[in-house]
Write an enzyme that holds these catalytic residues in place. Structure first.
Site, PDB file in Angstrom:
ATOM      1  N   ASP A   1      36.954  31.785  53.297  1.00 32.53           N
ATOM      2  CA  ASP A   1      36.752  32.378  51.973  1.00 32.53           C
ATOM      3  C   ASP A   1      37.078  33.860  51.953  1.00 32.53           C
ATOM      4  O   ASP A   1      37.565  34.386  50.955  1.00 32.53           O
ATOM      5  CB  ASP A   1      35.306  32.165  51.514  1.00 32.53           C
TER       6      ASP A   1
ATOM      7  N   CYS B   1      32.238  26.843  58.394  1.00 32.81           N
ATOM      8  CA  CYS B   1      32.332  27.737  57.236  1.00 32.81           C
ATOM      9  C   CYS B   1      32.023  27.050  55.911  1.00 32.81           C
ATOM     10  O   CYS B   1      31.658  25.885  55.863  1.00 32.81           O
ATOM     11  CB  CYS B   1      33.682  28.450  57.239  1.00 32.81           C
ATOM     12  N   ASP B   2      32.206  27.794  54.830  1.00 35.25           N
ATOM     13  CA  ASP B   2      31.533  27.561  53.557  1.00 35.25           C
ATOM     14  C   ASP B   2      31.591  26.138  52.999  1.00 35.25           C
ATOM     15  O   ASP B   2      30.575  25.572  52.633  1.00 35.25           O
ATOM     16  CB  ASP B   2      32.097  28.519  52.512  1.00 35.25           C
ATOM     17  N   LYS B   3      32.781  25.542  52.864  1.00 34.48           N
ATOM     18  CA  LYS B   3      32.886  24.223  52.246  1.00 34.48           C
ATOM     19  C   LYS B   3      32.885  23.122  53.290  1.00 34.48           C
ATOM     20  O   LYS B   3      32.698  21.950  52.977  1.00 34.48           O
ATOM     21  CB  LYS B   3      34.162  24.116  51.391  1.00 34.48           C
TER      22      LYS B   3
ATOM     23  N   CYS C   1      30.601  34.600  59.189  1.00 33.69           N
ATOM     24  CA  CYS C   1      30.228  36.004  58.934  1.00 33.69           C
ATOM     25  C   CYS C   1      28.727  36.220  59.013  1.00 33.69           C
ATOM     26  O   CYS C   1      27.944  35.394  58.577  1.00 33.69           O
ATOM     27  CB  CYS C   1      30.791  36.454  57.591  1.00 33.69           C
TER      28      CYS C   1
ATOM     29  N   GLU D   1      35.100  32.558  43.882  1.00 34.44           N
ATOM     30  CA  GLU D   1      34.043  33.523  44.187  1.00 34.44           C
ATOM     31  C   GLU D   1      34.475  34.916  43.738  1.00 34.44           C
ATOM     32  O   GLU D   1      35.659  35.251  43.790  1.00 34.44           O
ATOM     33  CB  GLU D   1      33.755  33.546  45.690  1.00 34.44           C
TER      34      GLU D   1
ATOM     35  N   SER E   1      30.187  34.928  46.139  1.00 33.52           N
ATOM     36  CA  SER E   1      30.061  34.788  47.583  1.00 33.52           C
ATOM     37  C   SER E   1      28.609  35.013  47.976  1.00 33.52           C
ATOM     38  O   SER E   1      27.873  35.757  47.316  1.00 33.52           O
ATOM     39  CB  SER E   1      30.948  35.825  48.264  1.00 33.52           C
TER      40      SER E   1
END
Length: 555
Positions: free
Chosen positions: A78, A119-121, A191, A442, A468
């Protein structure tokens, strides 16, 4: 399933011949086949170490009597996709990941699965797939990044984005910006703050789908490799006991996840992903549940961007289990739920202690008596919108100001850097929703620009897009209905007064009903005409944000 590698019948001989083509021995075929879903790639910092995690998982599976077989899952960074067309392809990958993993797992009749996301998704997508496939499954993530250091202080990606805002405002010189660039992200891993990736790796522990430490052990620590070996061994125990994802991810488990989310101060993206995962488990989560749970759940953690602590410190303090143990003291957690350990959550929490009461506040001394996320409603968002309350400055919890309206993120950033945003303004960014974007980008770039310029305690931002987990300030996303589907946000004009009251969960456009009806009769909804490929299909099929931006929404 039709194919079972343990069978010796002639009808399975063709399948066995293809397994021989892989180099598998008869002995390997007689063992349970364990699919290891590897999210490894060389473009995402949170995934560049996953090859090491996967090798450790393979060892664990083999040691415990299984045959490990690896297949891939995609992942988008992202941070790299932020601020340009690439972000349209972030949220939409959640469904691609779920769909492709479901297809691979069922087409090849795996007996069990180990999911290796980060990570995010990737995390929610694989949790969705786990629920669909419903064979014994365990998760082990790639782990969080260590915090960076600038001027003797810990820092992270959100600080890097805000440094750009400070530079644009003339508050930081090129040399200091370069220092941030070289030091904000010092290692591999997701992150280092409580952003979306780390939020969902932590919540995977709470849901019972990951072993203790899954969300917090840093990517570069050897304990992460040990955790992966234990996950590989434990999936075989799940196979032997026939414990499956839907046995673990129950209604009580999702209530635990929402409660822990409030205590940890997780990303607002939880309000997209938890409903989507629950939907695959046949469990309903709506936005009203968030406020009900928030009202009784104290916020115990202020990790970046809400505060100045980072994932490595949460790990040192005792991790997710130490947070859950604080919540248990007030009976806020269901402890009788099953987990991938083969034990209940209550059994897992035995002997856990909070080692740092500054990082994890005790339950009787929280940062606030209410949780980290709030859902607001009003004429501007009758179906709800979401804000990370724990990252909002106290002076912005109640705010009223004139709207500055933009039809894209790019227009907004240009206006911010062009000095067109004043203290007191309420920035409105529309046509960035799940369908209207499409892809629900985001908005870290504009929120970071505002923070970097020192306006985060004076300016609010409202969007039908999303934020985000690295965003802080009065940033209100997921406005539903979105603009392209006729939500009131489509009819806001420059100068309109917007009232925000986060403690009372209210958001209002202060324009008369008569004027709103006049605008609806004379304003054309802006539907993007140049959308092609997967995004075109996604825009037509996706649900609204209040339902989790789900493709296969079950009403």
């Amino acid at each position: 399933m039709y194919f079972d590698a343990k069978k010796t019948g002639a009808h399975c001989a063709p399948q066995r011949s293809l397994l021989h083509a892989l180099g598998l021995t008869k002995e390997e075929m007689e063992r349970p086949l364990v699919g290891i879903v590897s999210s490894y790639n060389e473009i995402v910092p949170g995934h560049m170490n996953i090859d090491k995690i996967v090798e450790a998982v393979k060892l664990g599976v083999a040691m415990a009597g299984g045959t490990p077989i690896v297949f891939p899952a995609i992942a988008v960074c992202d941070g790299i996709a932020m601020g340009h067309v690439g972000m349209k392809y972030s949220l939409v990958t959640r469904d691609l990941i779920a769909d492709s993993t479901e297809a691979m797992a069922l087409a090849h009749a795996f007996d069990a699965l180990v999911m290796v996301p980060n990570c995010d998704k990737n995390v929610p997508g694989l949790l969705m797939a786990a629920a669909r496939v419903n064979v014994p499954t365990i998760f082990v993530s790639g782990g969080p990044m260590l915090a960076g250091h600038v001027d003797g202080k810990r820092t992270s990606l959100s600080s890097m984005f805000e440094a750009v805002g400070s530079f644009k405002a003339g508050k930081m010189d090129q040399e200091k910006l370069d220092e941030f660039e070289l030091n904000a992200c010092p290692t591999c891993g997701s992150c280092s703050g409580m952003y979306t990736a780390n939020s969902h790796n932590c919540l995977t522990e709470v849901l019972g789908m990951g072993l203790r430490g899954n969300g917090t052990i840093p990517a570069v620590y050897s304990r992460r490799i040990e955790l992966a070996k234990h996950a590989g061994m434990q999936v075989m125990e799940l196979y032997r006991q026939n414990i499956r994802p839907r046995d673990i991810m129950t209604a009580k488990a999702f209530e635990n996840a929402l409660t822990a989310d409030m205590a940890l101060g997780c990303s607002t993206n939880s309000m997209l992903h938890l409903p989507a995962i629950a939907n695959e488990c046949g469990v309903k989560i709506n936005l009203d549940m968030a406020n009900e749970i928030s009202a009784r759940t104290p916020n115990l953690c202020h990790l970046a961007p809400a505060g100045h602590t980072y994932m490595e410190q949460l790990d040192e303090a005792g991790g997710v289990y130490a947070v859950l143990n604080e919540l248990v003291k007030k009976n806020l957690i269901h402890t009788d739920v099953m987990t991938v350990t083969g034990k209940t959550l209550g059994e897992n929490l035995a002997g856990i202690v909070n080692r740092d009461t500054e990082v994890i506040r005790p339950i009787d001394n929280p940062f606030s008596q209410t949780g980290g996320i709030a859902v607001l409603r009003g004429n501007l968002a009758p179906d709800g919108c979401v804000v990370k309350r724990s990252a909002v400055a106290p002076e912005m919890l109640v705010h009223e100001g004139p709207a500055k309206v933009f039809d894209s993120e790019e227009e907004t950033i240009a206006a911010i850097y062009g000095g067109k945003i004043q203290a007191g303004d309420v920035i409105v960014i529309r046509y960035e929703g799940p369908s209207g974007g499409p892809g629900m980008r985001e908005m870290l770039s504009p929120t970071s620009a505002i923070a970097g310029m020192g306006l985060d305690k004076e300016v609010a931002l409202i969007t039908d897009g999303r934020f985000s987990g690295a965003t802080r300030g009065a940033s209100i996303g997921h406005v539903s209905p979105e603009a392209v589907r006729g939500g009131l946000i489509a009819y806001v004009q420059d100068g309109d007064l917007i009232s925000i009251n986060i403690p009372e969960y209210k958001i209002e456009l202060k324009v008369s009903d008569e004027e709103i009806e006049r605008r609806k009769a004379t304003t054309e909804i802006k539907v993007k005409k140049d959308v092609t490929g997967y995004l075109k299909r996604y825009a037509k099929m996706v649900s609204s944000a209040d339902k989790g931006a789900i493709i296969n929404y079950i009403d």
